[in-house]
Design an enzyme around this catalytic site. Sequence first.
Site, PDB file in Angstrom:
ATOM      1  N   GLY A  46     -34.790  29.858 -52.311  1.00 53.69           N
ATOM      2  CA  GLY A  46     -36.088  29.647 -51.686  1.00 53.69           C
ATOM      3  C   GLY A  46     -36.477  30.849 -50.849  1.00 53.69           C
ATOM      4  O   GLY A  46     -35.608  31.617 -50.405  1.00 53.69           O
ATOM      5  N   GLN A  51     -40.779  35.889 -44.633  1.00 55.85           N
ATOM      6  CA  GLN A  51     -39.622  36.706 -45.051  1.00 55.85           C
ATOM      7  C   GLN A  51     -40.040  37.941 -45.849  1.00 55.85           C
ATOM      8  O   GLN A  51     -39.212  38.823 -46.088  1.00 55.85           O
ATOM      9  CB  GLN A  51     -38.644  35.864 -45.868  1.00 55.85           C
ATOM     10  CG  GLN A  51     -37.963  34.779 -45.039  1.00 55.85           C
ATOM     11  CD  GLN A  51     -36.944  34.019 -45.852  1.00 55.85           C
ATOM     12  OE1 GLN A  51     -37.309  33.134 -46.609  1.00 55.85           O
ATOM     13  NE2 GLN A  51     -35.687  34.382 -45.725  1.00 55.85           N
ATOM     14  N   CYS A  94     -29.285  32.416 -45.939  1.00 60.26           N
ATOM     15  CA  CYS A  94     -30.693  32.779 -45.788  1.00 60.26           C
ATOM     16  C   CYS A  94     -30.814  34.243 -46.181  1.00 60.26           C
ATOM     17  O   CYS A  94     -29.997  35.067 -45.747  1.00 60.26           O
ATOM     18  CB  CYS A  94     -31.132  32.575 -44.337  1.00 60.26           C
ATOM     19  SG  CYS A  94     -32.843  33.048 -44.025  1.00 60.26           S
ATOM     20  N   LEU A  95     -31.812  34.565 -46.994  1.00 60.69           N
ATOM     21  CA  LEU A  95     -31.959  35.952 -47.462  1.00 60.69           C
ATOM     22  C   LEU A  95     -32.243  36.914 -46.308  1.00 60.69           C
ATOM     23  O   LEU A  95     -32.029  38.118 -46.440  1.00 60.69           O
ATOM     24  CB  LEU A  95     -33.059  36.042 -48.521  1.00 60.69           C
ATOM     25  CG  LEU A  95     -32.717  35.353 -49.858  1.00 60.69           C
ATOM     26  CD1 LEU A  95     -33.934  35.327 -50.774  1.00 60.69           C
ATOM     27  CD2 LEU A  95     -31.539  36.034 -50.545  1.00 60.69           C
ATOM     28  N   HIS A 136     -35.039  23.974 -44.724  1.00 63.24           N
ATOM     29  CA  HIS A 136     -34.748  25.357 -44.321  1.00 63.24           C
ATOM     30  C   HIS A 136     -36.017  26.214 -44.400  1.00 63.24           C
ATOM     31  O   HIS A 136     -36.346  26.936 -43.448  1.00 63.24           O
ATOM     32  CB  HIS A 136     -33.632  25.921 -45.205  1.00 63.24           C
ATOM     33  CG  HIS A 136     -33.290  27.356 -44.931  1.00 63.24           C
ATOM     34  ND1 HIS A 136     -32.083  27.740 -44.395  1.00 63.24           N
ATOM     35  CD2 HIS A 136     -34.008  28.500 -45.100  1.00 63.24           C
ATOM     36  CE1 HIS A 136     -32.078  29.065 -44.253  1.00 63.24           C
ATOM     37  NE2 HIS A 136     -33.227  29.547 -44.685  1.00 63.24           N
ATOM     38  N   GLU A 137     -36.711  26.129 -45.541  1.00 63.81           N
ATOM     39  CA  GLU A 137     -37.912  26.967 -45.725  1.00 63.81           C
ATOM     40  C   GLU A 137     -39.032  26.535 -44.789  1.00 63.81           C
ATOM     41  O   GLU A 137     -39.768  27.375 -44.261  1.00 63.81           O
ATOM     42  CB  GLU A 137     -38.382  26.943 -47.181  1.00 63.81           C
ATOM     43  CG  GLU A 137     -37.376  27.484 -48.200  1.00 63.81           C
ATOM     44  CD  GLU A 137     -36.796  28.851 -47.840  1.00 63.81           C
ATOM     45  OE1 GLU A 137     -37.482  29.655 -47.195  1.00 63.81           O
ATOM     46  OE2 GLU A 137     -35.627  29.096 -48.203  1.00 63.81           O
ATOM     47  N   HIS A 140     -38.846  28.122 -41.460  1.00 60.61           N
ATOM     48  CA  HIS A 140     -39.331  29.513 -41.393  1.00 60.61           C
ATOM     49  C   HIS A 140     -40.809  29.553 -40.985  1.00 60.61           C
ATOM     50  O   HIS A 140     -41.236  30.468 -40.280  1.00 60.61           O
ATOM     51  CB  HIS A 140     -39.186  30.198 -42.754  1.00 60.61           C
ATOM     52  CG  HIS A 140     -37.827  30.798 -42.993  1.00 60.61           C
ATOM     53  ND1 HIS A 140     -37.307  31.802 -42.217  1.00 60.61           N
ATOM     54  CD2 HIS A 140     -36.893  30.546 -43.945  1.00 60.61           C
ATOM     55  CE1 HIS A 140     -36.108  32.144 -42.671  1.00 60.61           C
ATOM     56  NE2 HIS A 140     -35.825  31.391 -43.715  1.00 60.61           N
TER      57      HIS A 140
END
Length: 169
Positions: A46, A51, A94-95, A136-137, A140
Amino acid sequence: MAVRPIVIYGNPVLRKVCEPVEEINQETKDLVSDLADTLNDAHGLGLAAPQIGVSKRVFILDLSAIDLTATLTVFINPEIIETSDQEVELEEGCLSFPGLYQKIVRPAVVKVRATDLEGNRFEVEADGMTARAILHEYDHLEGVLFIDRMSALTRTLIRGRLKKLKKVS
Ligand code: NI
C-alpha cells in the site's frame, strides 16, 4: 506516468493532515497513476499520497503479492466507519521506514467508505492483512505513522534506527 521518490521518515510532509480531494480530475488520475507505478516498483502492499510528497487524502492498496485474487484498489477521501473491539498483533512495515518491521496491535476488522477513481462511493469491510493495510494507510492521511502505534518499549529499542533514517531523509 512515473515512479516517484518515496518520502522517508523525517520529512515533515508525513506529519501533515492531508487535504480532501475536491474533484476527481486529471490531476487526481495522474496522482493515482504515480502512486501505482511507485508502489509496483517498490513491491509494497500500500502507498499513501503523502509518501510521494502530495498531501491529499488518497491511498492505494495492492495486496496481489499475498492474495492472488486481489487487484489495485484506490481509496479517495476515505472514512473509517467502524473498527472492531477485537484487536490483533501483526507485523508491519512501511515504505517510508525502509528495513523496519515491527509487530503492531490494531483492530482486527475495519469498515471503510471511500470514493473510487470513477467518482463512485463504495464501502468495504475487511479483516486480516487487508484491514491492517487500510488502517496503516489511513493513518498516513492523518499524519500518523506506525511508530506512533508501537509500545514505548519498542520505540526506545528502535530509537537509533529512527535517528539514522532521519539523517538520510
Ligand atoms: Ni506506511
